[in-house]
Write a protein that holds these residues in place. Structure first.
Motif, PDB file in Angstrom:
ATOM      1  N   SER A 335       0.997  -1.333   0.099  1.00 21.47           N
ATOM      2  CA  SER A 335      -0.374   0.065   0.172  1.00 21.47           C
ATOM      3  C   SER A 335       0.484   1.603  -0.041  1.00 21.47           C
ATOM      4  O   SER A 335       0.579   1.906   0.225  1.00 21.47           O
ATOM      5  CB  SER A 335      -0.700   0.187   1.586  1.00 21.47           C
ATOM      6  OG  SER A 335      -1.774  -1.453   1.265  1.00 21.47           O
ATOM      7  N   THR A 336       2.033   1.221   0.069  1.00 23.62           N
ATOM      8  CA  THR A 336       2.996   2.162  -0.164  1.00 23.62           C
ATOM      9  C   THR A 336       2.159   3.655  -0.887  1.00 23.62           C
ATOM     10  O   THR A 336       2.843   2.951  -2.621  1.00 23.62           O
ATOM     11  CB  THR A 336       4.106   2.125  -0.094  1.00 23.62           C
ATOM     12  OG1 THR A 336       4.940   0.589  -0.971  1.00 23.62           O
ATOM     13  CG2 THR A 336       4.674   1.061   1.549  1.00 23.62           C
ATOM     14  N   ARG A 337       3.054   4.746  -0.811  1.00 25.07           N
ATOM     15  CA  ARG A 337       2.763   5.318  -1.521  1.00 25.07           C
ATOM     16  C   ARG A 337       3.527   5.980  -2.441  1.00 25.07           C
ATOM     17  O   ARG A 337       3.836   6.520  -3.082  1.00 25.07           O
ATOM     18  CB  ARG A 337       1.655   6.779  -1.508  1.00 25.07           C
ATOM     19  CG  ARG A 337       0.589   6.235  -0.813  1.00 25.07           C
ATOM     20  CD  ARG A 337      -0.040   7.388   0.335  1.00 25.07           C
ATOM     21  NE  ARG A 337      -1.254   7.378   0.716  1.00 25.07           N
ATOM     22  CZ  ARG A 337      -2.572   7.688   0.458  1.00 25.07           C
ATOM     23  NH1 ARG A 337      -3.123   8.147  -0.803  1.00 25.07           N
ATOM     24  NH2 ARG A 337      -3.734   6.780   0.537  1.00 25.07           N
ATOM     25  N   VAL A 338       5.009   5.911  -2.221  1.00 28.78           N
ATOM     26  CA  VAL A 338       6.082   7.133  -2.415  1.00 28.78           C
ATOM     27  C   VAL A 338       7.285   5.451  -3.275  1.00 28.78           C
ATOM     28  O   VAL A 338       7.589   4.598  -2.004  1.00 28.78           O
ATOM     29  CB  VAL A 338       6.997   7.612  -1.680  1.00 28.78           C
ATOM     30  CG1 VAL A 338       8.134   8.552  -2.275  1.00 28.78           C
ATOM     31  CG2 VAL A 338       5.845   9.000  -0.776  1.00 28.78           C
ATOM     32  N   GLN A 339       7.188   5.201  -4.043  1.00 27.09           N
ATOM     33  CA  GLN A 339       8.830   4.820  -4.107  1.00 27.09           C
ATOM     34  C   GLN A 339       9.802   5.105  -3.917  1.00 27.09           C
ATOM     35  O   GLN A 339      10.211   6.317  -4.589  1.00 27.09           O
ATOM     36  CB  GLN A 339       8.237   4.054  -5.991  1.00 27.09           C
ATOM     37  CG  GLN A 339       7.154   3.591  -6.403  1.00 27.09           C
ATOM     38  CD  GLN A 339       7.134   2.317  -5.751  1.00 27.09           C
ATOM     39  OE1 GLN A 339       8.252   1.261  -4.796  1.00 27.09           O
ATOM     40  NE2 GLN A 339       6.009   1.755  -5.259  1.00 27.09           N
ATOM     41  N   ILE A 340      11.163   4.367  -2.771  1.00 31.04           N
ATOM     42  CA  ILE A 340      11.983   5.687  -2.878  1.00 31.04           C
ATOM     43  C   ILE A 340      13.053   4.475  -3.412  1.00 31.04           C
ATOM     44  O   ILE A 340      12.932   3.508  -4.020  1.00 31.04           O
ATOM     45  CB  ILE A 340      12.795   4.939  -1.645  1.00 31.04           C
ATOM     46  CG1 ILE A 340      11.289   5.368  -0.325  1.00 31.04           C
ATOM     47  CG2 ILE A 340      13.950   5.362  -1.148  1.00 31.04           C
ATOM     48  CD1 ILE A 340      11.505   5.444   0.930  1.00 31.04           C
ATOM     49  N   ASN A 341      13.837   5.983  -4.497  1.00 32.06           N
ATOM     50  CA  ASN A 341      15.040   5.054  -5.083  1.00 32.06           C
ATOM     51  C   ASN A 341      16.157   5.175  -4.373  1.00 32.06           C
ATOM     52  O   ASN A 341      16.424   6.246  -3.674  1.00 32.06           O
ATOM     53  CB  ASN A 341      15.390   6.276  -6.840  1.00 32.06           C
ATOM     54  CG  ASN A 341      13.847   6.613  -7.707  1.00 32.06           C
ATOM     55  OD1 ASN A 341      13.490   5.660  -7.994  1.00 32.06           O
ATOM     56  ND2 ASN A 341      13.469   7.683  -7.597  1.00 32.06           N
ATOM     57  N   GLU A 342      17.087   4.491  -4.637  1.00 31.53           N
ATOM     58  CA  GLU A 342      18.314   3.962  -3.957  1.00 31.53           C
ATOM     59  C   GLU A 342      19.633   5.459  -3.931  1.00 31.53           C
ATOM     60  O   GLU A 342      20.324   5.833  -3.713  1.00 31.53           O
ATOM     61  CB  GLU A 342      18.949   2.800  -4.703  1.00 31.53           C
ATOM     62  CG  GLU A 342      18.636   1.544  -3.751  1.00 31.53           C
ATOM     63  CD  GLU A 342      18.820   1.331  -2.059  1.00 31.53           C
ATOM     64  OE1 GLU A 342      20.112   1.586  -1.520  1.00 31.53           O
ATOM     65  OE2 GLU A 342      17.821   1.100  -1.603  1.00 31.53           O
ATOM     66  N   SER A 343      19.294   6.097  -4.973  1.00 29.42           N
ATOM     67  CA  SER A 343      20.060   7.253  -5.548  1.00 29.42           C
ATOM     68  C   SER A 343      19.666   8.446  -4.683  1.00 29.42           C
ATOM     69  O   SER A 343      20.336   9.426  -4.666  1.00 29.42           O
ATOM     70  CB  SER A 343      20.049   7.522  -7.285  1.00 29.42           C
ATOM     71  OG  SER A 343      18.725   8.072  -7.583  1.00 29.42           O
TER      72      SER A 343
END
Length: 479
Positions: A335-343
Motif C-alpha cells: 500500500s505504500t504510496r511513495v517509491q524510494i530510489n536508492e540514488s
C-alpha cells in the motif's frame, strides 16, 4: 391461519411468512443472493391469526414480493443508483423515530421505544461519521467507473477502484442491515402484542436491548473508518527547547505512550532513541504494532505542555516544558504510496550510543538514512546488527514519506516535520499541570481529567475518543 417461522442466530432473527406463494422478509444478509436456513442455531415455528389473508402488501407494505423476485430485489437494494430506505410495515423509519423524540431511558428499563430511540440515535451518529451522503455520491462514481468497458486496460487503476468500491459497499451494507434489524424487531413487537404472545415479546425486547449495547460499539468503529486507521504506526516524541527539563518531559511522554500501547495489547519496539545529556531524551521513535494503532494514536499529534516544580531546579521553581508528538501509519509493502530510489538516499553509519551492552559502542552498527529530495531522515541504533538497523530505518523513512505524500494529496498541510517544528507556546494540544493544581486538559475538546498520574500511566482513551468524536462530528452534520 398463516405460519411464521423465526430462525435465530447470534441474536438476529429472520422472519419468513409463507402464504399464497409469497415470502416476506424484513432482514437478510445483503451479501447473499438467496436466503438459506443453514447455519442457524435454532428455529421456532409459531402460528398467528392474520387480519388480511388476501392482501399481503396491505399488512407488510413494500416488503411483499413474489418468491422468485427475491434475488433481483436483493441486488437492487444496494445498487448505487437507488438505495431503499428501510421501514417497518406501517412506514416507520429511523428518521421518524428520531423525529418522534421518544425519551431515552436507562438500558435496564423494559421500554421498547426507549431502546429503539437509542439505537436510532446511534445509527444517525454512525451515518454522520461515515459521511453518508458523500459515501453515496462516491459509490455512484465508482460504480460508473466499474461499468466502463476499458476499465481493465489499466489493471492497477481497476484494482484500486474495485477495492474502494468493495470497501464502501461493505460499510454501507453493515449500516443498512443494522437499521433493518431494528425495524424488524419493532415489527415483531407490534405483532406479538396483537397476538398476545408475551414469551416472544420478551425475547424480542431482549434482542433490542442487545442491539442497543452493540450500537455503541458500532459508533466507536465509525470513529476509525478512515483509510489508514487499521494500520500499525510509528510514534515519535521530540523534546522542545529547555534542555534537561524538556528532555525529561519528552521521556515521560514516551513512557506514557508505551504504557498506553501495552494497555491495548499492542507490541512496542524502540526504533531510535537519542538520550539527553543529563536526563531524559532529545528524541525517540517507537513502533506500535496492532490493529487500529494509527487510528487511535493519530489523535495525539501535536505539542504537549507540562507545568510542574522542576526536580532539576534547586530553587524549586515552577517550569513549563514542551514535547512534540508525530504519528505516521505503517502502510505495508502493498500500500505504500511513495517509491524510494536508492540514488535518492544518503546512508550514514555510526557507532551506537546509549546505555551500552555486549555490542554497543564497539561497532558502527547504527544507521541514519536521509531522503535527499525531501531532507527527511530516519535513524535506528537499537537493533543488534547494521543490517537490522538499516531495515528498521527504511521502514520509518517509508512511513514518513507516505505520510508526507498523503498530506500533499489531501492538501491538509500535515507533513511529518510540521508538528515537530511548532514545539512551543501557542501550539500545544494538551496541558499537563502538576503545580499549583493538578489537571490534564485537552485544549481542542476541553476534555479534562483531575488525575494526572493516571494519564501519565497510559490512561489516554478518554482524550483520544473525545477528540476523534469531536473531529468527525464538528465538521459534517449531514447524514
Amino acid at each position: 391461519m398463516s405460519s411464521f417461522i423465526i430462525r435465530r442466530s447470534r441474536g438476529k432473527s429472520l422472519l419468513l411468512w409463507k402464504t399464497h406463494g409469497f415470502k416476506i422478509t424484513s432482514s437478510f444478509s445483503p451479501s447473499s443472493d438467496s436466503v438459506s436456513a443453514s447455519g442457524f442455531s435454532s428455529f421456532l415455528t409459531r402460528s398467528f391469526k392474520t387480519t388480511s389473508s388476501g392482501n399481503i402488501s396491505q399488512k407488510f407494505g413494500d416488503f411483499g414480493y413474489p418468491e422468485n423476485g427475491f434475488v433481483s430485489m436483493t441486488r437492487r437494494l444496494f445498487s448505487s443508483d437507488a438505495v431503499a430506505v428501510p421501514a417497518t410495515c406501517d412506514g416507520l423509519t429511523v428518521e421518524r423515530i428520531i423525529a418522534s423524540q421518544w425519551p431515552i431511558l436507562d438500558e435496564n428499563e423494559s421500554d421498547w421505544k426507549s431502546h429503539a430511540a437509542a439505537i436510532a440515535q446511534s445509527i444517525q451518529v454512525i451515518k454522520r461519521r461515515l459521511q453518508w451522503k458523500k459515501l453515496l455520491v462516491r459509490l455512484k462514481v465508482l460504480s460508473a467507473e466499474l461499468n466502463k468497458n476499458d476499465l481493465w486496460d489499466d489493471p492497477l487503476h481497476a484494482d484500486k477502484i474495485s477495492r474502494e468500491h468493495g470497501s464502501l459497499m461493505g460499510k454501507m451494507k453493515g449500516v443498512v442491515t443494522f437499521e433493518r434489524e431494528l425495524l424488524e424487531h419493532i415489527d415483531m413487537l407490534k405483532l406479538t402484542k396483537e397476538e398476545n404472545d408475551s414469551e416472544l415479546e420478551s425475547e424480542t425486547l431482549m434482542a433490542l436491548m442487545d442491539m442497543r449495547r452493540v450500537s455503541k460499539e458500532k459508533e466507536l468503529a465509525a470513529l476509525l473508518s478512515a483509510e489508514n486507521d487499521q494500520c500499525s504506526c510509528f510514534i515519535e516524541v521530540q523534546a522542545g527547547v529547555g534542555g534537561t527539563e524538556s528532555n525529561d518531559w519528552a521521556a515521560m511522554v514516551m513512557e506514557m505512550y508505551k504504557s498506553w500501547a501495552q494497555r491495548h495489547n499492542y507490541s512496542v519496539t524502540v526504533v531510535d532513541e537519542m538520550p539527553g545529556e543529563m536526563a531524559g531524551i532529545k528524541r525517540a521513535t517507537i513502533k506500535v504494532n496492532g490493529e487500529y494503532a494509527y487510528g487511535y494514536a493519530k489523535a495525539e499529534v501535536g505539542t504537549h505542555r507540562l507545568v510542574r516544580i522542576s526536580p532539576f531546579d534547586s530553587g524549586k521553581r515552577r517550569h513549563t516544558s514542551f514535547a512534540a508528538v508525530a504519528v505516521t501509519p505503517i502502510l505495508g509493502d502493498g500500500s505504500t504510496r511513495v517509491q524510494i530510489n536508492e540514488s535518492d538516499l544518503r546512508i550514514e553509519r555510526f557507532r551506537s550510543g546509549g546505555a551500552g551492552g555486549q555490542h554497543a559502542n564497539t561497532t558502527d552498527s547504527a544507521v541514519r538514512i536521509t531522503h535527499i529530495p525531501t531532507n527527511i531522515t530516519a535513524t535506528c541504533q537499537n537493533e543488534r546488527s547494521q543490517h537490522m538497523n538499516k531495515a528498521s530505518a527504511m521502514a520509518v523513512l517509508q512511513s514518513r514519506l507516505d505520510q508526507l505524500e498523503m498530506a500533499r494529496q489531501t492538501a491538509m498541510n500535515a507533513q511529518h516535520t510540521q508538528s515537530l517544528t511548532e514545539n512551543s507556546w501557542g501550539n500545544q494540544i494538551r496541558s499537563y499541570v502538576l503545580q499549583p493544581y493538578r489537571l490534564v486538559k485537552d485544549l481542542r475538546t476541553n476534555y479534562e481529567v483531575s488525575d494526572p498520574d493516571s494519564v501519565l500511566e497510559g490512561d489516554l482513551d478518554g482524550f483520544i475518543l473525545s477528540f476523534l468524536s469531536y473531529s468527525l462530528d464538528k465538521g459534517d452534520t449531514e447524514h
